[in-house]
Design an enzyme around this catalytic site. Structure first.
Site, PDB file in Angstrom:
ATOM      1  CG  ASP A 198      20.608 -39.036  -3.015  1.00  0.00           C
ATOM      2  OD1 ASP A 198      21.089 -40.095  -3.452  1.00  0.00           O
ATOM      3  OD2 ASP A 198      19.385 -38.775  -3.017  1.00  0.00           O
ATOM      4  CD  GLU A 234      -1.310  -2.289   2.195  1.00  0.00           C
ATOM      5  OE1 GLU A 234      -2.096  -2.865   2.972  1.00  0.00           O
ATOM      6  OE2 GLU A 234      -0.093  -2.578   2.110  1.00  0.00           O
ATOM      7  CD1 TRP A 238      20.219 -36.583 -13.889  1.00  0.00           C
ATOM      8  CD2 TRP A 238      19.135 -36.112 -11.995  1.00  0.00           C
ATOM      9  NE1 TRP A 238      21.044 -35.800 -13.142  1.00  0.00           N
ATOM     10  CE2 TRP A 238      20.388 -35.488 -11.956  1.00  0.00           C
ATOM     11  CE3 TRP A 238      18.279 -35.955 -10.899  1.00  0.00           C
ATOM     12  CZ2 TRP A 238      20.818 -34.714 -10.880  1.00  0.00           C
ATOM     13  CZ3 TRP A 238      18.703 -35.193  -9.831  1.00  0.00           C
ATOM     14  CH2 TRP A 238      19.949 -34.582  -9.820  1.00  0.00           C
ATOM     15  CB  CYS A 263      -0.903   0.074   5.376  1.00  0.00           C
ATOM     16  SG  CYS A 263       0.700  -0.612   4.906  1.00  0.00           S
ATOM     17  CD  GLU A 307      13.519 -31.167  -2.967  1.00  0.00           C
ATOM     18  OE1 GLU A 307      14.615 -31.755  -3.087  1.00  0.00           O
ATOM     19  OE2 GLU A 307      13.272 -30.076  -3.518  1.00  0.00           O
ATOM     20  NE  ARG A 364      22.357 -28.262  -7.938  1.00  0.00           N
ATOM     21  CZ  ARG A 364      21.720 -28.873  -6.925  1.00  0.00           C
ATOM     22  NH1 ARG A 364      21.639 -28.288  -5.752  1.00  0.00           N
ATOM     23  NH2 ARG A 364      21.170 -30.066  -7.091  1.00  0.00           N
ATOM     24  CB  THR A 372      17.564 -38.039   1.463  1.00  0.00           C
ATOM     25  OG1 THR A 372      16.310 -38.672   1.189  1.00  0.00           O
ATOM     26  CG2 THR A 372      17.955 -37.163   0.275  1.00  0.00           C
TER      27      THR A 372
END
Length: 374
Positions: A206, A58, A176, A90, A296, A213, A202
């Site tokens: 990994d 605003e 992938w 505001c 994830e 990215r 994970t």
């Protein structure tokens, strides 16, 4: 003064919502807010909240409008605030600028405002209309609303799988499954969320970075579920700002080493399996100002959120191929009856150069968002 026109109000509110979305991933724990100011001759000012501590939507719009704001109509997706925070409130500024009418999408659930902004403006003689495109206004701020009203972030499960539901091969190989277009979209999801969570499985398999990215964006806060605090200080996630939740007695040497790396460690109560209680984890993250959380993890972490019905959104990326026996989406939880199957309301299905990207919402979460507030 222009006559009130519901169609024109809806059109201008859509413009305010489009502006609000420009702050996605940049303003948490604050809400997304956009604003347009319309005079007899058309648009005279516009703005959005672009960063934490920056001017509110605003204020930006009023600055652009200047004297042209007098007698105009201001459209904003969230009730103008009346409290002093990092910036001035505001509602008084709107009154001082001579705005004749305010059209707002919804009331602010923050108890410091919570209808008080509307009341202040009405007392000053400003006409106030609220509830225009209310569901859309609530949906874009689902993370903020979840944190304020439910005391937990909005949780989105992100999955990448083959057509037969596999997230990894029996060996654990998963790179992938989907194509480069899906991976870019997945990184945009990271950019739009405040934090991204994985489990220690994970991390061990990994050694991920969990950064953004393949596209411009902001890195979310990494969060790791690690019941026995097994994460090695040499892991790439053992860095400043990573949040780790554990639920069992942890080696003092590991605690010291991870803290020295800048990790933030929380011991929380355990669930019946000995893992960190997801309810406690979500409550703690909300307390830290996390509005939107992206999950994830592998089948174990995803299955825990599914089994506990502790998810709100779904982002499923499907590769058009079969991979045979492997580690699947359903490995992390077991149901005895088909009647207990967990439903999702599909909001969209898009083609990503052959892959399918499905977005869905937990029906219970949608019902909560749809419930009309005062």
């Amino acid at each position: 003064m222009m006559m009130n026109d519901p169609k024109r109000d809806a059109l201008n509110m859509r413009a305010a919502l489009s502006l609000a979305l420009r702050g996605t991933g940049r303003v948490s724990p604050n809400p997304l807010v956009g604003c347009v100011i319309v005079g007899p001759g058309g648009l005279v000012g516009w703005g959005y909240h672009g960063e934490v501590g920056g001017p509110h939507a605003e204020a930006v719009a009023l600055e652009r409008a200047g004297e042209r704001a007098r007698g105009a109509t201001l459209y904003v997706n969230l009730e103008p605030c009346r409290h002093h925070g990092r910036t001035p409130p505001c509602a008084p500024r709107i009154i001082g600028a001579g705005i004749a009418r305010v059209v707002a999408g919804m009331a602010d659930p923050d108890p410091r405002t919570a209808g008080g902004g509307f009341a202040m403006m009405r007392e000053a003689g400003v006409e106030v209309t609220q509830g225009v495109l209310e569901y859309r206004c609530r949906f874009i701020n689902r993370g903020f609303l979840s944190r304020v009203e439910r005391k937990r972030p909005w949780v989105t499960l992100k999955m990448a799988a083959t057509l037969d539901g596999n997230m990894a091969m029996p060996s654990g190989e998963s790179r992938w499954i989907t194509n480069s277009f899906s991976r870019v979209r997945a990184h945009l999801l990271r950019d739009a969320n405040d934090a991204v969570m994985v489990g220690i499985g994970t991390v061990s398999a990994d050694d991920p970075l969990l950064t953004v990215r393949d596209t411009d964006g902001r890195d979310p806060i990494p969060v790791v579920l690690d019941p026995s605090l097994r994460m090695p200080p040499s892991a790439r996630l053992a860095r400043d700002g990573t949040i780790i939740f554990y639920s069992r007695e942890a080696p003092a040497k590991t605690l010291e080493a991870l803290r020295a790396k800048g990790c933030i460690l929380y011991e929380v109560e355990a669930d019946r399996t000995g893992r960190p209680s997801l309810e406690s984890v979500l409550e703690k993250l909300a307390h830290q100002g996390v509005n939107n959380l992206l999950i994830e993890g592998g089948p174990g972490v995803l299955g825990s959120f599914l089994a506990g019905r502790l998810f709100d959104g779904l982002a499923l990326f499907l590769a058009p191929r079969f991979s045979g026996k492997g580690h699947g989406i359903g490995d992390g939880f077991v149901l005895d009856r088909l009647a207990d199957a967990i439903g999702v309301r599909v909001e969209s299905i898009r083609d990503l150069d052959g892959d399918l990207w499905l977005e869905g919402v937990n029906p219970c979460s949608r019902d909560w968002l749809s419930a009309r507030r005062g």
